[in-house]
Motif scaffolding. Sequence first.
Motif, PDB file in Angstrom:
ATOM      1  N   GLU A   1     -11.527 -60.100   6.387  1.00  0.00           N
ATOM      2  CA  GLU A   1     -12.755 -60.360   7.019  1.00  0.00           C
ATOM      3  C   GLU A   1     -13.885 -60.808   6.057  1.00  0.00           C
ATOM      4  N   ASN A   2     -14.606 -61.772   6.434  1.00  0.00           N
ATOM      5  CA  ASN A   2     -15.814 -61.923   5.459  1.00  0.00           C
ATOM      6  C   ASN A   2     -16.553 -60.624   5.587  1.00  0.00           C
ATOM      7  N   ALA A   3     -17.352 -60.304   4.262  1.00  0.00           N
ATOM      8  CA  ALA A   3     -18.026 -59.218   4.235  1.00  0.00           C
ATOM      9  C   ALA A   3     -19.321 -59.241   4.887  1.00  0.00           C
ATOM     10  N   PHE A   4     -20.019 -60.063   5.044  1.00  0.00           N
ATOM     11  CA  PHE A   4     -21.381 -60.339   5.526  1.00  0.00           C
ATOM     12  C   PHE A   4     -21.575 -61.455   6.443  1.00  0.00           C
TER      13      PHE A   4
END
Lengths: 326, 326, 326, 326, 326, 326
Positions: free
Chosen positions: A141-144
Amino acid sequence: MENKVNIPWEDRPAGCKEVVWRSSQNPIIDRYHIPTSNSIFNSAVVRYGDGFAGVFRCDNRSVQMNIFAGRSADGINWEIDENPIEWKCGNTTMIDSTYKYDPRCTWIEDRYWITWCNGYKGQPTIGIGYTFDFKEFYQCENAFLPFNRNGVLFPEKINGKYAMMSRPSDSGHTPFGDIYVSYSPDMKYWGEHRHIMGPTPFPLSAWQCTKIGAGTVPFLTDEGWLMFYHGVITTCNGFRYAMGAAILDRDDPSKVLYRTQPYLLGPAAPYELVGDVPNVVFPCASLQEGDKVCIYYGAADTHVCMAFGYISEIIDFVKKNNCAGK
Amino acid sequence: MENKVNIPWEDRPAGCKEVVWRSSQNPIIDRYHIPTSNSIFNSAVVRYGDGFAGVFRCDNRSVQMNIFAGRSADGINWEIDENPIEWKCGNTTMIDSTYKYDPRCTWIEDRYWITWCNGYKGQPTIGIGYTFDFKEFYQCENAFLPFNRNGVLFPEKINGKYAMMSRPSDSGHTPFGDIYVSYSPDMKYWGEHRHIMGPTPFPLSAWQCTKIGAGTVPFLTDEGWLMFYHGVITTCNGFRYAMGAAILDRDDPSKVLYRTQPYLLGPAAPYELVGDVPNVVFPCASLQEGDKVCIYYGAADTHVCMAFGYISEIIDFVKKNNCAGK
Amino acid sequence: MENKVNIPWEDRPAGCKEVVWRSSQNPIIDRYHIPTSNSIFNSAVVRYGDGFAGVFRCDNRSVQMNIFAGRSADGINWEIDENPIEWKCGNTTMIDSTYKYDPRCTWIEDRYWITWCNGYKGQPTIGIGYTFDFKEFYQCENAFLPFNRNGVLFPEKINGKYAMMSRPSDSGHTPFGDIYVSYSPDMKYWGEHRHIMGPTPFPLSAWQCTKIGAGTVPFLTDEGWLMFYHGVITTCNGFRYAMGAAILDRDDPSKVLYRTQPYLLGPAAPYELVGDVPNVVFPCASLQEGDKVCIYYGAADTHVCMAFGYISEIIDFVKKNNCAGK
Amino acid sequence: MENKVNIPWEDRPAGCKEVVWRSSQNPIIDRYHIPTSNSIFNSAVVRYGDGFAGVFRCDNRSVQMNIFAGRSADGINWEIDENPIEWKCGNTTMIDSTYKYDPRCTWIEDRYWITWCNGYKGQPTIGIGYTFDFKEFYQCENAFLPFNRNGVLFPEKINGKYAMMSRPSDSGHTPFGDIYVSYSPDMKYWGEHRHIMGPTPFPLSAWQCTKIGAGTVPFLTDEGWLMFYHGVITTCNGFRYAMGAAILDRDDPSKVLYRTQPYLLGPAAPYELVGDVPNVVFPCASLQEGDKVCIYYGAADTHVCMAFGYISEIIDFVKKNNCAGK
Amino acid sequence: MENKVNIPWEDRPAGCKEVVWRSSQNPIIDRYHIPTSNSIFNSAVVRYGDGFAGVFRCDNRSVQMNIFAGRSADGINWEIDENPIEWKCGNTTMIDSTYKYDPRCTWIEDRYWITWCNGYKGQPTIGIGYTFDFKEFYQCENAFLPFNRNGVLFPEKINGKYAMMSRPSDSGHTPFGDIYVSYSPDMKYWGEHRHIMGPTPFPLSAWQCTKIGAGTVPFLTDEGWLMFYHGVITTCNGFRYAMGAAILDRDDPSKVLYRTQPYLLGPAAPYELVGDVPNVVFPCASLQEGDKVCIYYGAADTHVCMAFGYISEIIDFVKKNNCAGK
Amino acid sequence: MENKVNIPWEDRPAGCKEVVWRSSQNPIIDRYHIPTSNSIFNSAVVRYGDGFAGVFRCDNRSVQMNIFAGRSADGINWEIDENPIEWKCGNTTMIDSTYKYDPRCTWIEDRYWITWCNGYKGQPTIGIGYTFDFKEFYQCENAFLPFNRNGVLFPEKINGKYAMMSRPSDSGHTPFGDIYVSYSPDMKYWGEHRHIMGPTPFPLSAWQCTKIGAGTVPFLTDEGWLMFYHGVITTCNGFRYAMGAAILDRDDPSKVLYRTQPYLLGPAAPYELVGDVPNVVFPCASLQEGDKVCIYYGAADTHVCMAFGYISEIIDFVKKNNCAGK
């Protein structure tokens, strides 16, 4: 797991009084190093196997940005794959990515974690992935949320949580930028966002007065986490990127213990002054061996370069030339 | 827990053919409603106790932005506290806040959750807090890194996780903006960020071609989550904010089932056309009672207004005038 | 010399709790008050003869900016000349002027001095002139180099020298601006430039966070020089001008003793919210009589208005709501 | 007092048809000439003692701007102090200075006067100082209000008053700029500001169509004051600075008698095209000896260079290629 | 063919000294005149049949721009079609049109020609069409390459060729703009482009100093072609549009004989000051009857208004207040 | 009429794998090639007589832009006239021209036609002229209204009409730009404007994502018209120009059959990276001989360069790397 191979090294040249000096072989990777590349720069290097592995930003001749794996016995001569990294699903089934650039890489516990600026729906945020062997790669998942750039993981958990620096941005050539740290119990959900440091108030240290961003993966010293970062000034002809260093508190890296007022390395060599984006020194990785450090940096958004220094001297310099809190 | 008190309501005026119509009592809260206020607008209202409670954005005469609690028996006549909400520590010891604005509020499980645009180190992100009684308030960790605005929680967990919409922004009067949804297991760490929808490609629906942002807390209908949101167009004299509606998938709200091509309510009344920021209709809350809905919206960044409609008609309208996916 | 005629006055309206309140006759001078005018605003008024004299900014219908003399028995009903002021040579033979606007006027020692924004070679700076009788006018050397606006003289010499406030600017709709004071032995050569105050750091007092400028001619009180000034905030739809007050040290006016954190008068009346430039309150002159003060201000860059207050209450307010030095 | 030492000189190279030619030793002072410097450029040189003295702009590696004294026997090989000039009080007790850059220097009557861009409260204006011996330096009142740059004194009084050229500016990388002259009876109060010349109307002389600024201290010739100045054009990649010359009336220097339509020296050498700010030629000082002139100029905001010419040929060139009044 | 029906008319109100005065029935067409409209403004009216026909810009509630036919017996009370005009092929098979706005209409020889701002591939240029009966409409080749707006045909051929005014633009809210005339032998190929007039040099006539554009279809008078046009000034809060008049040479309309220095009608009525775009008066059509003229103009980008005047008085005014050539 | 002289040619260097390679003699024309020039670049070359003729953009040292005729036996060594081309009247009496730049040239039927960016009243549009002998030149009507640049004629009529590509622009350093084709029966009136192609949607091919413009005169191949064009990306330090190729339909050149996703030649040689405008490769002309093509391009807005390739290989490359329609 990291090995004990010798890092690339050149002694300080005679007459040189600098704390950090350039490799005489610069640029070590040229813009046309692989057949499709327009430029290779802002890339990550780690110890791996009997030598070194790297993740390289290679913009192709369509000027599409992607990241490529590479291997080297000596950290200087690199074989870079001709195709970008292919990703399998890590902790997500969603591995949409419009583009990838400016990778960083670090070993944590059992694997190599890679972060990069990831284009999600065309908007830049921090992509995360891992590999055990630099052959198979898994995207998480993308962090932000967008807009973010320059995501850099700490090489070990802090207070039991993964920790990542990043620089919230806007949708273009962002004219501002602070470094934050965020925490995650699981590399999937992130929170406890804390401000580390921002651009300097003019005229304290003008080379870093427009924006700053985390650079190399920090490493622990007796004084705390030592990190090389980039700072930007806006001249009448655009941005100029130089490199400084900061020492962050071991247990709470949002506390800046020391930070260089002068830059450590500014654009001055021809390959830093001239290229696709003139006047850029952009550190992305470092290798340590005893008191020696080898810093990999992108030059002029065009090629990969190296610089060297003694960690103890750099720590001395940062402490003596500290501007944190001023 | 939410009550069954009658919501504010006025029947559709004779001759009116609009799906959504204004209250004849608008603006129901004037800019000088409390002694220190310069303006009161973009505020949240929920059922509470024997009537209603609210969280109000009151900019004071120093034009400092903060949020205030208020109570009302009928949802129309409001007593707003003269001092801003004081916060105790929720799931964090860090409740730094340079400013607070544009609150939303919703009951989830056992308490009222409040979100707002929170100034952390002066940079806008999404603040989270809760209250059980609108007397004591607890502030939690900020949800995201800056820069973000218009954080709106779903009123129940989705797939076992809290879900929040937000609009990643930049540091100024952001000229772009999409709505995202993010998830959290614990209201502390957030991830699984998914794009919901962005501004419309010109000229599909120009009133929402510059940026959009989540508005009211969505509520479940047979068709999915119904949400009122704002859209912005850039005229030669600045931004103009109008209100539309969208229906999102019940289980995966990143799927937009329907979205209004025409606006539902655009600035046309004098109190929407003239004020601190001319030409603004900005929905922040709604109350439902059977098929009726009462929408609270900020007008001209100056006062609080109400509009009414029948949910079934609105759903019909959104479906017939759908522009999602176009 | 100034007379003792009663100034315009209206008691505080019943129920009003404001420190400064508007005239019920606003706007007292309409945009079409003279045959050629497009707008009349930002104008200077002083006691003169048996009543009052004024210098008025009347933009004509070519939207050329110039200043006109006027006379009034009561300060409310004004006869304004149909032609702009004609100038004779004062301490210079160079009376080039591309345009003139935003006049201020004050008696010093033996004559009325007038300052205004003067277009020298089309670039805005501070023009100076004087008159003994509001019939013959003499133009002097411009005080400063461009770019400058809002030049306001102190009504008496300070430490034996003339003293003038001004706001260095740029060549357009300047998005920054501080108030300075400069000194002159002879109204011809100026120096000893000192910074008085600038815009407030966000979010201390956002109505004055973009720029500020001197407004009315200051007058002496027991606390020091009392001046009404304007502050500007940048909304997504442009600038908004409101009025505050400051008290400056009697002997060294670069020392700000007190300064209003909240505004005293912000755009809220229809004639302030709507006009050639919406949302402008711009004070340029005041008249005192005992504890009473009558403030003349431009509204919406369109017409001239008045507001009233008690000096003692205003001083109290400024001291209690002080933000100087914060 | 100025001496008769030979100025640096190189004959016109064989085959060269230019009116002004570069030194073969360029850049004569490199960016790292002193231990702390990032760049040394835009500096002032005068005859002094048995040789030459100079005031140098050395930006340090924090990219803080300050000015340093230096001495040379031949005008080519320079010893520059490692610490910036320390100032004592001249005609003021206020010697606040956030930064100092772009110095000029000239002998008038009994001492050397130095002017520079001085940061007062962080806003650029013209600083003034003097020295008798380049060991002790005295700072005076700033000449003007901000925003101003490129203040250059005439080397003798005109009509009994000191005369200074300057370029009113804005707070950033100003995209406009005219040269003015101002007068002072005492180096403290300044007035009688007169416009000298501005950028050329496109397409008369495009290298100077964005802004211009005074460069070297003017010197008297039979034709009037001869000054080298810089002109700027805005390309799609930023500003480009080149050098021209103007001849001003001896008694009223606001009268431009002649002005070069073509530039005399434009960025074309590698050290002018590449550096911290590419494409800059910026003249700040000149030395004369008979018909010879040696011009000192900053190159690429990075190093100090020299160029040579014959005064009579330059005057001829300016007269033949005059664009004043066109 | 044009009829002799009486045009809408109101005598000059008592006490009014204006050359052009507003209709007491303004706005004659409100924003919600047809069910789908958000606003109706900037529209064309001609004599037709027993009364009048019109082509109206009706932005719908998706804020999509299109043009609609309408009919009226008296020119005041209008029936506007609920659907936009459908087009058949005229002299082209290419009738792509992303949007249509700001129509003008005139009879030439045998039919009514309509011009408008036409979105070709989303880029604004000048669309051309014709109708014989306001029932069937035929679209022709676009006149020009993008970017262009405000195309206005002369009502008869000049020197045997069709003649059209237009205003070359850019892709956004263009901050510049001159009026040109172009010629065509056949309404398909255009050339012989000549400059008519541009914005006025500041401060000659500031209401038209940012840009100007052709407004109404010109009509022949003894003095030449009389046209009402719009001029724009940029205030700190955006654009302000006012109306002036020009008289062009009968045989060579690139020659401006006279042009109003003052505006004829500026935004001052509430419906001009407030609306979707505040402060807009935008003339698009006029009807003549003897010495009377009725001008149709868009107000505040929201509604359609009328103004009246005597042609002889207007000509007098233009000649007396001429600024052409200044 | 075109001759059969050998074009300039160098074989592909050993080891080079590029489809297009640079001349080893680059830059073949230096910035100071004629006495008055500041720079010579973006120029046109055709076969003529016993060798070649050219039309050269030579900016003089006043940085005035004009075009000059030149002749060469070999296409490499050029004699360029010291004075710009003088024009006689072609199909117009109006040959006003504020400036001329970026010429292209082609033989059609009986003469050489030249197009360039022509400053009409100071606004850029497409100028047209012709010559039979490169001694006498005739200027025609400008093709279009401003603002336009990069007008390039097809070398033969298409469907009986002249055809010209151009790039509608704005008044400055235009940050957008598509290529259109227009038709004319007579080189005087132009119409039937059709869109050919625009910048690529990010991140398909970022080197051409800001704007594109026609480059060389297209020539017919079996696949259609082959044209070299330029594409621009906006870096944080300004524009970067590279060269691609497109193949257009023979009968309807608005149909793009193929278009390079990667660039063919990007700035990488020192003379392309450094100069008056760094990082520019700008093709303006090509010569063909069998399968060989020699491309003339401007480098860094400073000098003229050549590159070579085999037409068949280029066609292959364009087809294999096609991004048209993506």
